[in-house]
Design an enzyme around this catalytic site. Structure first.
Site, PDB file in Angstrom:
ATOM      1  N   LYS A 158       0.703  -1.132   0.104  1.00  0.00           N
ATOM      2  CA  LYS A 158      -0.065   0.096  -0.060  1.00  0.00           C
ATOM      3  C   LYS A 158       0.908   1.438   0.061  1.00  0.00           C
ATOM      4  CE  LYS A 158      -4.062  -1.514   2.382  1.00  0.00           C
ATOM      5  NZ  LYS A 158      -3.853  -2.524   3.436  1.00  0.00           N
TER       6      LYS A 158
ATOM      7  N   LYS B 281       6.218 -16.337  11.014  1.00  0.00           N
ATOM      8  CA  LYS B 281       6.025 -17.147  12.113  1.00  0.00           C
ATOM      9  C   LYS B 281       4.611 -17.276  12.562  1.00  0.00           C
ATOM     10  CE  LYS B 281       7.998 -13.426  13.070  1.00  0.00           C
ATOM     11  NZ  LYS B 281       9.288 -12.516  13.434  1.00  0.00           N
TER      12      LYS B 281
ATOM     13  N   GLU C  44      12.306 -21.154   5.999  1.00  0.00           N
ATOM     14  CA  GLU C  44      13.660 -20.896   6.955  1.00  0.00           C
ATOM     15  C   GLU C  44      13.660 -19.584   7.426  1.00  0.00           C
ATOM     16  OE1 GLU C  44      16.385 -23.430   7.002  1.00  0.00           O
ATOM     17  OE2 GLU C  44      16.262 -22.201   8.700  1.00  0.00           O
TER      18      GLU C  44
ATOM     19  N   GLY D  44      15.744 -16.143  12.158  1.00  0.00           N
ATOM     20  CA  GLY D  44      16.488 -15.195  11.226  1.00  0.00           C
ATOM     21  C   GLY D  44      17.378 -16.089  10.069  1.00  0.00           C
TER      22      GLY D  44
ATOM     23  N   ILE E 222      19.823 -17.972  10.672  1.00  0.00           N
ATOM     24  CA  ILE E 222      20.549 -19.200  11.219  1.00  0.00           C
ATOM     25  C   ILE E 222      19.654 -20.402  10.159  1.00  0.00           C
ATOM     26  CG2 ILE E 222      21.090 -20.749  12.910  1.00  0.00           C
ATOM     27  CD1 ILE E 222      20.408 -18.534  14.637  1.00  0.00           C
TER      28      ILE E 222
ATOM     29  N   GLY F 228      15.157  -2.489  12.940  1.00  0.00           N
ATOM     30  CA  GLY F 228      14.317  -3.443  12.101  1.00  0.00           C
ATOM     31  C   GLY F 228      14.203  -4.736  12.671  1.00  0.00           C
TER      32      GLY F 228
ATOM     33  N   GLU G 149       8.605  -6.735  15.687  1.00  0.00           N
ATOM     34  CA  GLU G 149       7.452  -6.700  15.066  1.00  0.00           C
ATOM     35  C   GLU G 149       6.903  -5.327  14.684  1.00  0.00           C
ATOM     36  OE1 GLU G 149       6.651 -10.025  13.787  1.00  0.00           O
ATOM     37  OE2 GLU G 149       8.686  -9.949  14.513  1.00  0.00           O
TER      38      GLU G 149
ATOM     39  N   LYS H 147       7.437 -19.403  17.402  1.00  0.00           N
ATOM     40  CA  LYS H 147       8.750 -19.948  16.787  1.00  0.00           C
ATOM     41  C   LYS H 147       9.031 -21.317  17.362  1.00  0.00           C
ATOM     42  CE  LYS H 147      10.949 -15.606  15.566  1.00  0.00           C
ATOM     43  NZ  LYS H 147      11.953 -14.511  16.091  1.00  0.00           N
TER      44      LYS H 147
ATOM     45  N   GLY I 193      16.749  -8.757  11.851  1.00  0.00           N
ATOM     46  CA  GLY I 193      17.268  -7.764  11.040  1.00  0.00           C
ATOM     47  C   GLY I 193      16.918  -8.308   9.807  1.00  0.00           C
TER      48      GLY I 193
HETATM   49  N1  HSE Z   1      11.070  -9.550  15.976  1.00  0.00           N
HETATM   50  C1  HSE Z   1      11.580 -10.738  15.823  1.00  0.00           C
HETATM   51  C2  HSE Z   1      12.875 -10.706  16.612  1.00  0.00           C
HETATM   52  C3  HSE Z   1      12.080 -10.934  14.364  1.00  0.00           C
HETATM   53  O1  HSE Z   1      13.120  -9.683  17.255  1.00  0.00           O
HETATM   54  O2  HSE Z   1      13.543 -11.792  16.784  1.00  0.00           O
HETATM   55  C4  HSE Z   1      12.754 -11.975  13.637  1.00  0.00           C
HETATM   56  O3  HSE Z   1      11.663 -13.237  13.808  1.00  0.00           O
END
Ligand code: HSE
Length: 322
Positions: free
Chosen positions: A46, A106, A130, A135, A137, A188, A191, A206, A304
């Site tokens: 958007k 997730k 993945e 992240g 890994i 970044g 969430e 997770k 990140g």
């Molecule tokens: N907000 C999540 C964290 C992002 O800080 O781990 C990655 O899943």
């Protein structure tokens, strides 16, 4: 292999932008490795005016997901919207339209794992995720492929970059919770609504995904006893420190002697000599115990834009190869 893999991207927020930039940064290497070009053909987003530090052809933007699902040339849909809906419905629509799906989501996976994996199987497409846990890994590939020969008895992890960043900065630099949370958001890691991070819900999502893969046990996130870090004070951290410990938000699941699987997410005191105590900032780590491989530990950046993009693009490349 096709000479050009066409991609529909759902979402151009932090992770979508990171994925776009990482593809541009490593395009020559990726395309040479793959022997095919990757083209982002449509972007569902958007906010077309935000300055993302990249030049994007405005013609790529669409506000209608059907533009992507109904385009017979799109091979792969990358879902980076976050949240359970409409992301789940969009992934289902994409797979029903014969598109492979890559997601970092997730929350949607933890809520709808069966629906999503069944839809992929019924439509003979790949669903890869993945980036959803840990992240950058490569945990999911390792668990679902290289470690398949094991029966696992335990998993223990630091699975949220935002909260680990906050706890690390409070502990190492004596800084205040709110200030460090703001910094994690700016980088970044967090969430869109950081409540999911600080209250432990992101980790519960997770852990729910990992429990399905590691133990074959489906536990919905709401059924995982979860405590976040919002009540942790500087005094709590100082008290732990005075006893030679750090506080970490841990995800844990283990097999009891009678074969049950117990699990929880909670802030935990760890002795500073514990291997997970040295996992700082946005780094994540996962410890696994399998009956063949024995003890195993994964470590890397769990949040990140670029680390997450690494996993997202790795999934796209795996699909393109297949
Ligand atoms: N907000 C999540 C964290 C992002 O800080 O781990 C990655 O899943």
């Amino acid at each position: 292999m096709k000479k050009e893999i066409k991609i529909g991207l759902l979402g151009l927020g932090n992770i979508g932008t990171g994925t776009y930039k990482a593809l541009e940064l490593n395009r020559a290497h990726i395309e040479e490795t793959l022997g095919a070009a990757l083209q982002i053909k449509h972007i569902l987003e958007k906010d077309v005016t935000r300055d993302r530090g990249i030049a994007i052809d405005p013609a790529l933007f669409t506000q209608d997901p059907a533009t992507i699902f109904d385009d017979p040339t799109i091979d792969v849909v990358i879902e980076l919207l976050g949240g359970i809906e409409p992301a789940t419905s969009f992934m289902v629509s994409a797979m029903k339209a014969g598109k492979h799906v890559v997601t970092a989501n997730k929350a949607a996976l933890a809520a709808n794992l069966e629906l999503l994996t069944n839809t992929a199987a019924e439509n003979d497409v790949k669903l890869r995720y993945e980036a959803s846990v840990g992240g950058g890994i490569p945990l999911i590939g390792a668990i679902t492929e290289s470690l398949n020969a094991n029966v696992f008895s335990e998993l223990l992890g630091i699975l949220n970059g935002t909260t680990n960043y906050i706890l690390s900065k409070m502990s190492d630099e004596g800084r205040a919770y709110d200030e460090v949370l703001k910094e994690a958001q700016e980088k970044g890691f967090a969430e869109a609504d950081p409540t999911a991070d600080v209250e432990g819900h992101d980790v519960a999502n997770k852990l729910s995904i990992l429990m399905s893969l590691v133990f074959g046990k489906r536990v919905l996130p709401d059924d995982i006893p979860t405590t976040g870090i919002s009540a942790i004070t500087k005094d709590d951290i100082a008290e732990a420190d005075s006893q030679g410990c750090v506080i970490k938000l841990l995800a844990s699941a283990y097999r009891t002697p009678d074969g049950q699987i117990e699990c929880f997410v909670q802030p935990t005191w760890l002795n500073k000599t514990h291997p997970l105590a040295g996992v700082r900032n946005e780094f994540n780590a996962l410890f696994l115990k399998g009956n063949a491989v024995d003890d195993l530990m994964f470590y890397g950046k769990g949040a990140g834009p670029f680390p997450t993009a690494s996993a997202v693009l790795g999934d796209v490349i795996a699909i393109a190869r297949g």
